[in-house]
Design a protein around this motif. Structure first.
Motif, PDB file in Angstrom:
ATOM      1  N   HIS A 192       0.861  -1.186   0.000  1.00  0.00           N
ATOM      2  CA  HIS A 192       0.000   0.000   0.000  1.00  0.00           C
ATOM      3  C   HIS A 192       0.894   1.232   0.000  1.00  0.00           C
ATOM      4  O   HIS A 192       2.080   1.136   0.349  1.00  0.00           O
ATOM      5  CB  HIS A 192      -0.963   0.008   1.194  1.00  0.00           C
ATOM      6  CG  HIS A 192      -0.333  -0.285   2.516  1.00  0.00           C
ATOM      7  ND1 HIS A 192       0.461   0.623   3.190  1.00  0.00           N
ATOM      8  CD2 HIS A 192      -0.368  -1.393   3.293  1.00  0.00           C
ATOM      9  CE1 HIS A 192       0.864   0.098   4.327  1.00  0.00           C
ATOM     10  NE2 HIS A 192       0.392  -1.135   4.419  1.00  0.00           N
ATOM     11  N   PRO A 193       0.374   2.382  -0.404  1.00  0.00           N
ATOM     12  CA  PRO A 193       1.213   3.583  -0.502  1.00  0.00           C
ATOM     13  C   PRO A 193       1.927   3.931   0.797  1.00  0.00           C
ATOM     14  O   PRO A 193       1.483   3.576   1.895  1.00  0.00           O
ATOM     15  CB  PRO A 193       0.210   4.672  -0.910  1.00  0.00           C
ATOM     16  CG  PRO A 193      -0.857   3.933  -1.651  1.00  0.00           C
ATOM     17  CD  PRO A 193      -0.991   2.628  -0.930  1.00  0.00           C
ATOM     18  N   GLU A 194       3.018   4.665   0.670  1.00  0.00           N
ATOM     19  CA  GLU A 194       3.919   4.934   1.783  1.00  0.00           C
ATOM     20  C   GLU A 194       3.379   5.919   2.809  1.00  0.00           C
ATOM     21  O   GLU A 194       3.500   5.694   4.004  1.00  0.00           O
ATOM     22  CB  GLU A 194       5.244   5.486   1.214  1.00  0.00           C
ATOM     23  CG  GLU A 194       6.196   6.094   2.235  1.00  0.00           C
ATOM     24  CD  GLU A 194       6.852   5.057   3.135  1.00  0.00           C
ATOM     25  OE1 GLU A 194       7.454   5.447   4.130  1.00  0.00           O
ATOM     26  OE2 GLU A 194       6.747   3.852   2.834  1.00  0.00           O
ATOM     27  N   TYR A 195       2.788   7.016   2.339  1.00  0.00           N
ATOM     28  CA  TYR A 195       2.500   8.145   3.231  1.00  0.00           C
ATOM     29  C   TYR A 195       1.007   8.300   3.482  1.00  0.00           C
ATOM     30  O   TYR A 195       0.228   8.271   2.527  1.00  0.00           O
ATOM     31  CB  TYR A 195       3.047   9.428   2.610  1.00  0.00           C
ATOM     32  CG  TYR A 195       2.743  10.678   3.409  1.00  0.00           C
ATOM     33  CD1 TYR A 195       3.629  11.140   4.382  1.00  0.00           C
ATOM     34  CD2 TYR A 195       1.570  11.383   3.192  1.00  0.00           C
ATOM     35  CE1 TYR A 195       3.340  12.282   5.114  1.00  0.00           C
ATOM     36  CE2 TYR A 195       1.283  12.522   3.938  1.00  0.00           C
ATOM     37  CZ  TYR A 195       2.164  12.965   4.886  1.00  0.00           C
ATOM     38  OH  TYR A 195       1.882  14.090   5.621  1.00  0.00           O
ATOM     39  N   PRO A 196       0.628   8.490   4.761  1.00  0.00           N
ATOM     40  CA  PRO A 196       1.440   8.447   5.975  1.00  0.00           C
ATOM     41  C   PRO A 196       1.633   7.018   6.463  1.00  0.00           C
ATOM     42  O   PRO A 196       0.971   6.094   5.977  1.00  0.00           O
ATOM     43  CB  PRO A 196       0.619   9.266   6.976  1.00  0.00           C
ATOM     44  CG  PRO A 196      -0.801   9.057   6.541  1.00  0.00           C
ATOM     45  CD  PRO A 196      -0.758   8.939   5.039  1.00  0.00           C
ATOM     46  N   SER A 197       2.485   6.853   7.438  1.00  0.00           N
ATOM     47  CA  SER A 197       2.794   5.526   7.974  1.00  0.00           C
ATOM     48  C   SER A 197       1.610   4.952   8.749  1.00  0.00           C
ATOM     49  O   SER A 197       1.089   5.591   9.662  1.00  0.00           O
ATOM     50  CB  SER A 197       4.008   5.632   8.899  1.00  0.00           C
ATOM     51  OG  SER A 197       4.079   4.529   9.772  1.00  0.00           O
ATOM     52  N   GLY A 198       1.203   3.733   8.391  1.00  0.00           N
ATOM     53  CA  GLY A 198       0.136   3.076   9.135  1.00  0.00           C
ATOM     54  C   GLY A 198       0.515   2.823  10.578  1.00  0.00           C
ATOM     55  O   GLY A 198      -0.299   3.005  11.490  1.00  0.00           O
ATOM     56  N   HIS A 199       1.764   2.407  10.801  1.00  0.00           N
ATOM     57  CA  HIS A 199       2.224   2.182  12.168  1.00  0.00           C
ATOM     58  C   HIS A 199       2.169   3.470  12.985  1.00  0.00           C
ATOM     59  O   HIS A 199       1.760   3.470  14.146  1.00  0.00           O
ATOM     60  CB  HIS A 199       3.664   1.646  12.166  1.00  0.00           C
ATOM     61  CG  HIS A 199       3.769   0.184  11.877  1.00  0.00           C
ATOM     62  ND1 HIS A 199       3.574  -0.334  10.628  1.00  0.00           N
ATOM     63  CD2 HIS A 199       4.042  -0.870  12.687  1.00  0.00           C
ATOM     64  CE1 HIS A 199       3.737  -1.640  10.662  1.00  0.00           C
ATOM     65  NE2 HIS A 199       4.015  -1.997  11.905  1.00  0.00           N
ATOM     66  N   ALA A 200       2.571   4.583  12.378  1.00  0.00           N
ATOM     67  CA  ALA A 200       2.566   5.856  13.097  1.00  0.00           C
ATOM     68  C   ALA A 200       1.154   6.296  13.421  1.00  0.00           C
ATOM     69  O   ALA A 200       0.876   6.774  14.528  1.00  0.00           O
ATOM     70  CB  ALA A 200       3.287   6.929  12.276  1.00  0.00           C
ATOM     71  N   CYS A 201       0.249   6.153  12.455  1.00  0.00           N
ATOM     72  CA  CYS A 201      -1.153   6.532  12.694  1.00  0.00           C
ATOM     73  C   CYS A 201      -1.736   5.723  13.853  1.00  0.00           C
ATOM     74  O   CYS A 201      -2.345   6.281  14.779  1.00  0.00           O
ATOM     75  CB  CYS A 201      -1.985   6.293  11.437  1.00  0.00           C
ATOM     76  SG  CYS A 201      -1.606   7.378  10.042  1.00  0.00           S
ATOM     77  N   ASN A 202      -1.569   4.403  13.790  1.00  0.00           N
ATOM     78  CA  ASN A 202      -2.160   3.544  14.817  1.00  0.00           C
ATOM     79  C   ASN A 202      -1.488   3.711  16.174  1.00  0.00           C
ATOM     80  O   ASN A 202      -2.155   3.740  17.206  1.00  0.00           O
ATOM     81  CB  ASN A 202      -2.091   2.084  14.364  1.00  0.00           C
ATOM     82  CG  ASN A 202      -2.983   1.789  13.188  1.00  0.00           C
ATOM     83  OD1 ASN A 202      -2.554   1.204  12.209  1.00  0.00           O
ATOM     84  ND2 ASN A 202      -4.242   2.199  13.258  1.00  0.00           N
ATOM     85  N   THR A 203      -0.167   3.846  16.166  1.00  0.00           N
ATOM     86  CA  THR A 203       0.556   3.994  17.427  1.00  0.00           C
ATOM     87  C   THR A 203       0.166   5.288  18.124  1.00  0.00           C
ATOM     88  O   THR A 203      -0.034   5.326  19.340  1.00  0.00           O
ATOM     89  CB  THR A 203       2.075   3.953  17.181  1.00  0.00           C
ATOM     90  OG1 THR A 203       2.413   2.686  16.633  1.00  0.00           O
ATOM     91  CG2 THR A 203       2.851   4.154  18.470  1.00  0.00           C
ATOM     92  N   SER A 204       0.036   6.374  17.364  1.00  0.00           N
ATOM     93  CA  SER A 204      -0.390   7.642  17.952  1.00  0.00           C
ATOM     94  C   SER A 204      -1.787   7.515  18.560  1.00  0.00           C
ATOM     95  O   SER A 204      -2.044   8.026  19.657  1.00  0.00           O
ATOM     96  CB  SER A 204      -0.381   8.741  16.883  1.00  0.00           C
ATOM     97  OG  SER A 204       0.925   8.955  16.399  1.00  0.00           O
ATOM     98  N   ALA A 205      -2.693   6.852  17.846  1.00  0.00           N
ATOM     99  CA  ALA A 205      -4.052   6.675  18.366  1.00  0.00           C
ATOM    100  C   ALA A 205      -4.058   5.822  19.632  1.00  0.00           C
ATOM    101  O   ALA A 205      -4.776   6.129  20.598  1.00  0.00           O
ATOM    102  CB  ALA A 205      -4.937   6.024  17.298  1.00  0.00           C
ATOM    103  N   MET A 206      -3.269   4.757  19.656  1.00  0.00           N
ATOM    104  CA  MET A 206      -3.216   3.903  20.831  1.00  0.00           C
ATOM    105  C   MET A 206      -2.674   4.659  22.031  1.00  0.00           C
ATOM    106  O   MET A 206      -3.168   4.507  23.158  1.00  0.00           O
ATOM    107  CB  MET A 206      -2.337   2.673  20.567  1.00  0.00           C
ATOM    108  CG  MET A 206      -2.899   1.691  19.559  1.00  0.00           C
ATOM    109  SD  MET A 206      -4.510   1.018  20.022  1.00  0.00           S
ATOM    110  CE  MET A 206      -5.595   1.998  18.999  1.00  0.00           C
TER     111      MET A 206
END
Length: 206
Positions: A192-206
């Protein structure tokens, strides 16, 4: 348990047409920095319609759309390109063993990673069943909405992955980047496309 079942069935009915069952289609673009399939599988990008799913707590997937990746000719792009090329490659000589361990630790998919971790987090505290269920629901809701918003931005900006950027740097219009057709990352690239990072999105939400 009875209340839980009742609420679950109500929620199931409410979410029946939320768009999650729509597979969506993806049409490749072929401009500089556009996403392209990546090694080793070269599979089609996943979840192109996820950004259109009705969220749980926010208004829509585009409500918090990201600002966008840096311009290809910017100094920021050059800095990030240079860092990833040097540190992120499978045969990097500048990446430390600790950085390698951290990178591989975060390579696991966010859904698996965070579900396991907040289950462990909840289990290790003296929550009542109700408190634990409420916290689990809050975390799951935040995770779901973060994913929806993240995927909206991913497919809106359609940014290529580092492996594509580095192997095809001779097409980016930046005179300071150099292509390396043999460069591959430390770990496989998710489709899937690079930006934004899925890990960063989910980690910030958690």
């Amino acid at each position: 348990v009875a209340v839980g079942k009742e609420v679950a069935m109500s929620l199931f009915k409410m979410r029946k047409n939320d768009g999650l069952n729509l597979v969506g289609s993806y049409t490749y673009k072929y401009g500089p920095a556009d996403y392209m399939s990546t090694p080793p599988a070269f599979s089609n990008p996943v979840f192109p319609a996820l950004g259109n799913v009705q969220p749980f707590a926010i208004q829509s997937g585009m409500q918090f759309r990201a600002e966008g990746p840096p311009d290809l000719t910017s100094s920021k792009y050059l800095d990030e390109f240079t860092e990833v090329m040097a540190s992120g490659g499978a045969t990097s000589t500048v990446r430390t063993p600790e950085q390698t361990a951290i990178a591989l630790f975060y390579f696991e998919g966010p859904a698996t990673f965070w579900t396991r971790n907040y289950r462990t987090f909840i289990k290790g505290r003296n929550h009542s069943t109700g408190e634990a269920a409420r916290l689990y629901a809050m975390l799951s809701t935040a995770f779901a909405d973060a994913s929806i918003a993240c995927w909206d931005s991913k497919y809106y900006f359609n940014a290529w992955r580092p492996v594509s950027a580095i192997q095809n740097a001779d097409t980016d219009g930046n005179p300071y980047t150099s292509a390396d057709p043999n460069w591959v990352p430390l770990a496989g690239t998710p489709p899937h496309p690079e930006y934004p990072s899925g890990h960063a999105c989910n980690t910030s939400a958690m």
